[in-house]
Write an enzyme that holds these catalytic residues in place. Structure first.
Site, PDB file in Angstrom:
ATOM      1  CE  LYS A  70       4.964  -8.207   0.192  1.00 56.75           C
ATOM      2  NZ  LYS A  70       3.678  -7.510  -0.018  1.00 56.75           N
ATOM      3  CB  SER A  86       1.416  -5.821   5.736  1.00 57.52           C
ATOM      4  OG  SER A  86       0.016  -6.088   5.688  1.00 57.52           O
ATOM      5  CG  ASP A  87       0.884  -9.999   0.400  1.00 57.62           C
ATOM      6  OD1 ASP A  87       1.547  -9.301  -0.396  1.00 57.62           O
ATOM      7  OD2 ASP A  87       0.037 -10.836   0.027  1.00 57.62           O
ATOM      8  CD  GLN A  88      -6.177  -6.128   1.102  1.00 57.29           C
ATOM      9  OE1 GLN A  88      -6.270  -5.484   0.077  1.00 57.29           O
ATOM     10  NE2 GLN A  88      -6.640  -5.686   2.270  1.00 57.29           N
TER      11      GLN A  88
END
Length: 209
Positions: A70, A86-88
């Site tokens: 991203k 960011s990623d979760q």
């Protein structure tokens, strides 16, 4: 999900202390609200990234890969900016659980997680193409869910409708009532952006915070 403003032209972008523009490469309203806590001017851009997990990919690897992808995607469009990605991913015994998207999937997720410990893998990356800066970090948050009844699950989902949240619960809202314990060293990581780690990366990229 609330609408996100489109990124203005480069001439209109604000510049934080440190000289370069700051861009949050995310459509998440939660990450935008968290980044506002740092009182830095920033703009928002939607990254064009396929979030489909690769075959056999672990939740940690998936979160790290997507967070960096991203940031890189937005940095290619705005090479002079410092970009946050960011990623979760929720990790249930090594299986990645993403955003449920609808009520039925949220019910399934919460039924699977009740009485269990789930690790929320929250990755953050900072990229600046112009300075060739690229760095990433990961916050792993252990969350123990109560042994929830079906009625409790239904009541929660009808009240909060967290269908855009990995793991189907918002710990910053009513979702806290579903939990027995949270174990982590970066308090905002579970909401979607680990600010302690984000600040560390931004300083390394040259911003003054």
């Amino acid at each position: 999900m609330a609408s996100i403003p489109t990124l203005p032209s480069a001439s209109l972008l604000t510049r934080p202390s440190g000289g370069r523009r700051l861009v949050l490469g995310s459509t998440s309203i939660y990450r935008r609200e968290l980044l506002q806590r740092l009182r830095l001017p920033f703009d928002v851009a939607a990254p064009d990234v396929d979030e489909t997990p690769q075959h056999g990919e672990s939740p940690e690897t998936l979160a790290r890969r997507l967070g960096l992808a991203k940031a890189r995607a937005v940095a290619r469009l705005h090479p002079d900016a410092i970009v946050i990605g960011s990623d979760q991913v929720a990790d249930l015994d090594g299986e990645p659980l993403g955003k449920p998207g609808d009520h039925a999937r949220a019910v399934q997720q919460l039924r699977r997680m009740r009485g269990r410990t789930v690790i929320f893998q929250t990755a953050v990356s900072v990229v600046c193409a112009a300075s060739a800066f690229e760095a990433s970090d990961l916050a792993s948050v252990k969350v123990r869910f109560r042994d929830l009844s079906d009625d409790e699950i239904e009541h929660y989902l009808q009240a909060e409708k967290p269908y855009d949240c990995a793991g189907s619960a918002k710990s910053e809202g009513l979702g806290i009532s579903l939990l027995d314990a949270i174990d982590n060293d970066d308090p905002t990581a579970l909401i979607g952006l680990p600010l302690i780690r984000t600040c560390r990366l931004l300083r390394a990229a040259g911003l003054v915070i």
